[in-house]
Design a protein around this motif. Structure first.
Motif, mmCIF file in Angstrom:
data_model
loop_
_atom_site.group_PDB
_atom_site.id
_atom_site.type_symbol
_atom_site.label_atom_id
_atom_site.label_comp_id
_atom_site.label_asym_id
_atom_site.label_seq_id
_atom_site.Cartn_x
_atom_site.Cartn_y
_atom_site.Cartn_z
ATOM 1 N N PRO A 56 0.807 -1.233 0.000
ATOM 2 C CA PRO A 56 0.000 0.000 0.000
ATOM 3 C C PRO A 56 0.835 1.276 0.000
ATOM 4 C CG PRO A 56 -0.062 -1.072 2.154
ATOM 5 C CD PRO A 56 0.581 -2.036 1.206
ATOM 6 N N THR A 57 2.088 1.190 0.451
ATOM 7 C CA THR A 57 2.939 2.394 0.474
ATOM 8 C C THR A 57 3.433 2.768 -0.918
ATOM 9 O OG1 THR A 57 4.983 1.128 0.866
ATOM 10 C CG2 THR A 57 3.709 1.820 2.806
ATOM 11 N N LYS A 58 3.232 1.858 -1.885
ATOM 12 C CA LYS A 58 3.696 2.126 -3.244
ATOM 13 C C LYS A 58 2.550 2.425 -4.207
ATOM 14 C CE LYS A 58 7.871 -0.683 -2.698
ATOM 15 N NZ LYS A 58 8.655 -1.830 -3.208
ATOM 16 N N ILE A 59 1.331 2.512 -3.663
ATOM 17 C CA ILE A 59 0.178 2.846 -4.500
ATOM 18 C C ILE A 59 0.225 4.328 -4.848
ATOM 19 C CG2 ILE A 59 -2.340 3.029 -4.558
ATOM 20 C CD1 ILE A 59 -2.417 0.594 -2.680
ATOM 21 N N ASN A 60 0.071 4.654 -6.112
ATOM 22 C CA ASN A 60 0.159 6.062 -6.511
ATOM 23 C C ASN A 60 -0.984 6.532 -7.400
ATOM 24 O OD1 ASN A 60 0.778 4.799 -8.898
ATOM 25 N ND2 ASN A 60 2.947 5.355 -8.879
ATOM 26 N N ASP A 61 -1.988 5.678 -7.635
ATOM 27 C CA ASP A 61 -3.108 6.160 -8.450
ATOM 28 C C ASP A 61 -4.227 6.674 -7.546
ATOM 29 O OD1 ASP A 61 -5.599 4.003 -8.617
ATOM 30 O OD2 ASP A 61 -3.676 3.058 -8.122
ATOM 31 N N GLU A 62 -4.884 7.729 -8.015
ATOM 32 C CA GLU A 62 -5.875 8.459 -7.211
ATOM 33 C C GLU A 62 -7.008 7.574 -6.729
ATOM 34 O OE1 GLU A 62 -9.374 11.594 -8.320
ATOM 35 O OE2 GLU A 62 -7.352 12.146 -8.982
ATOM 36 N N PHE A 63 -7.545 6.746 -7.617
ATOM 37 C CA PHE A 63 -8.712 5.935 -7.260
ATOM 38 C C PHE A 63 -8.386 4.976 -6.130
ATOM 39 C CE2 PHE A 63 -11.355 2.180 -7.459
ATOM 40 C CZ PHE A 63 -12.628 2.693 -7.637
ATOM 41 N N THR A 64 -7.290 4.241 -6.253
ATOM 42 C CA THR A 64 -6.937 3.243 -5.248
ATOM 43 C C THR A 64 -6.604 3.885 -3.913
ATOM 44 O OG1 THR A 64 -6.063 1.842 -7.016
ATOM 45 C CG2 THR A 64 -5.495 1.227 -4.773
ATOM 46 N N LEU A 65 -5.895 5.011 -3.945
ATOM 47 C CA LEU A 65 -5.587 5.729 -2.708
ATOM 48 C C LEU A 65 -6.863 6.134 -1.981
ATOM 49 C CD1 LEU A 65 -2.644 8.028 -3.868
ATOM 50 C CD2 LEU A 65 -2.518 6.222 -2.145
ATOM 51 N N ARG A 66 -7.852 6.572 -2.761
ATOM 52 C CA ARG A 66 -9.099 7.051 -2.151
ATOM 53 C C ARG A 66 -9.889 5.911 -1.526
ATOM 54 N NH1 ARG A 66 -12.281 7.894 0.611
ATOM 55 N NH2 ARG A 66 -14.133 9.208 0.571
ATOM 56 N N TRP A 67 -9.899 4.736 -2.162
ATOM 57 C CA TRP A 67 -10.801 3.669 -1.746
ATOM 58 C C TRP A 67 -10.111 2.512 -1.023
ATOM 59 C CZ3 TRP A 67 -15.755 4.616 -1.613
ATOM 60 C CH2 TRP A 67 -16.275 5.621 -2.444
ATOM 61 N N TYR A 68 -8.814 2.599 -0.806
ATOM 62 C CA TYR A 68 -8.086 1.494 -0.177
ATOM 63 C C TYR A 68 -8.643 1.187 1.220
ATOM 64 C CZ TYR A 68 -4.139 -1.544 0.983
ATOM 65 O OH TYR A 68 -3.376 -2.631 1.330
ATOM 66 N N ALA A 69 -8.848 2.221 2.013
ATOM 67 C CA ALA A 69 -9.347 2.013 3.381
ATOM 68 C C ALA A 69 -10.744 1.401 3.372
ATOM 69 C CB ALA A 69 -9.357 3.340 4.143
ATOM 70 N N TYR A 70 -11.570 1.807 2.406
ATOM 71 C CA TYR A 70 -12.921 1.249 2.279
ATOM 72 C C TYR A 70 -12.863 -0.255 2.063
ATOM 73 C CZ TYR A 70 -17.217 -0.053 -0.214
ATOM 74 O OH TYR A 70 -18.359 -0.701 -0.635
ATOM 75 N N HIS A 71 -11.999 -0.703 1.164
ATOM 76 C CA HIS A 71 -11.897 -2.137 0.866
ATOM 77 C C HIS A 71 -11.284 -2.899 2.045
ATOM 78 C CE1 HIS A 71 -13.373 -1.911 -3.235
ATOM 79 N NE2 HIS A 71 -12.590 -0.869 -3.437
ATOM 80 N N LEU A 72 -10.344 -2.277 2.765
ATOM 81 C CA LEU A 72 -9.810 -2.900 3.973
ATOM 82 C C LEU A 72 -10.926 -3.157 4.983
ATOM 83 C CD1 LEU A 72 -6.411 -1.204 4.911
ATOM 84 C CD2 LEU A 72 -6.798 -3.618 4.397
ATOM 85 N N LYS A 73 -11.742 -2.147 5.184
ATOM 86 C CA LYS A 73 -12.847 -2.263 6.144
ATOM 87 C C LYS A 73 -13.820 -3.357 5.712
ATOM 88 C CE LYS A 73 -16.652 0.370 8.185
ATOM 89 N NZ LYS A 73 -17.397 1.660 8.181
ATOM 90 N N GLU A 74 -14.191 -3.382 4.426
ATOM 91 C CA GLU A 74 -15.148 -4.368 3.933
ATOM 92 C C GLU A 74 -14.558 -5.783 3.937
ATOM 93 O OE1 GLU A 74 -18.389 -3.771 3.148
ATOM 94 O OE2 GLU A 74 -17.940 -1.789 3.976
#
Length: 360
Positions: free
Chosen positions: A332-350
């Motif tokens: 996750p520290t190497k993610i650099n695209d806007e969409f994934t950065l925005r929704w990463y926490a959402y998918h972790l929670k789900e």
């Protein structure tokens, strides 16, 4: 979109009508129009205010809009919605934006998104006339009426060069689909896909009608949500008949994404563990079947809210799909695209891994 209009009331349009009359389909077509995109150079934003919305959902939608406009991931509590409104207001100032607010059920849910900036044009869709005609919104009311039979036929037969007298061949399917735009659009693509193979039109229509009857499809009450949902489920199943089981399951996996957002094909490639070329080919096949909308300008997709609800009902073990998607994204520290950065926490929670959010 009156360029000379300066009044706030002219900047808000409310489309109202019964479910299935094509309000969302109409707005989606508008958003894809080249002149509309040119008129709103700062972007077209779409959100959905569904019936079962919770205060936390309003917070999430506000923060998502702020992120889309500024690239900044902000957070605030449910009791700080006014703070979120203020942030969004600042982000929207002097920007020419079209904000589509789809499927509004409650006035209180709509309120946080009104009166933010005079540079923003708003389109609202709702089944409820009292929301659309609320003087507080100052909206121009447009009623989307039930389609005439000739209009339903035009949509069902779109893309076909009909010979004289062939219109009558569509009657059995028109009886089944009625005037529901989404059903007619799905049916149209089921017809086109078969006609392109060289099968005569009369045979195609007979085959599709038989398939629906074998699936237990009956004429349904458009005012009954349960009957309508059952009807759309069977229609989606017919559209999926042309895909093998692996691709059907891949399509169902789209249920993990939040509703009413543009999902990049590059992200889908990771979800499906395909290269981007293969993922785009698959997306194009799904778009041809009217199972999603593909936006070629930015290589992203959107799903009709009715279809996404179906996907959520059909997908087994949603949590494990979220988890698999998280793993496909890598470090996750190497993610650099806007969409994934925005929704990463959402998918972790789900995925049931919410505790990892604090570690990021």
């Amino acid at each position: 979109m009156n360029k000379d209009s300066k009044s706030q009331s002219a900047r808000i349009v409310a489309l109202t009508g019964m479910g299935g009359f094509g309000k969302t389909t109409l707005v989606n077509s508008l958003c894809e129009d080249g002149q509309v995109k040119e008129y709103f150079p700062d972007g077209i934003l779409r959100i959905e205010l569904r019936e079962d919305l919770e205060p936390f959902d309003i917070v999430s939608i506000l923060s998502t809009l702020i992120f889309r406009l500024t690239g900044k991931d902000v957070s605030f509590k449910v009791e700080e919605i006014e703070k979120g409104r203020s942030m969004l207001r600042n982000a929207m100032q002097n920007k020419k934006i079209l904000l589509v607010i789809d499927d509004v059920w409650n006035k209180s849910d709509l309120t946080p998104f009104l009166g933010l900036s005079e540079s923003v044009t708003i389109i609202i869709t709702t089944r409820l006339t009292n929301i659309a005609s609320d003087p507080k919104s100052g909206a121009e009311l447009i009623e989307v009426d039930r389609m005439e039979r000739s209009e339903s036929l035009q949509l069902l037969a779109s893309g076909l060069q009909l010979k004289e007298g062939e219109e009558v061949l569509f009657e059995p399917l028109l009886e089944k689909f009625g005037d529901w735009a989404l059903m007619l659009e799905l049916g149209n693509n089921q017809i086109l896909r078969r006609v392109k193979t060289g099968i005569p039109l009369y045979e195609v229509l007979e085959t599709i009608n038989t398939i629906y009857e074998e699936k237990g499809f009956k004429n349904f009450d458009k005012n009954n949500d349960k009957e309508r949902n059952s009807a759309i489920s069977k229609s989606i199943e017919v559209s999926l008949d042309g895909f093998d089981e692996k691709k059907r399951q891949s399509y169902l996996q789209l249920a993990i994404f939040s509703q009413n957002i543009d999902i990049p094909v590059a992200v889908l490639a990771k979800l499906w563990r395909m290269d981007e070329v293969d993922a785009e080919e698959f997306v194009l096949d799904l778009a041809e079947a009217s199972l999603l909308k593909f936006h070629g300008s930015d290589k992203s997709i959107t799903l009709h809210n009715v279809i996404q609800k179906y996907l959520g009902e059909q997908l087994d073990d949603v949590k494990s799909v979220h988890s698999s998607f998280i793993k496909s994204l890598g470090d996750p520290t190497k993610i650099n695209d806007e969409f994934t950065l925005r929704w990463y926490a959402y998918h972790l929670k789900e995925a049931g891994e919410g505790e990892k959010i604090k570690e990021l």
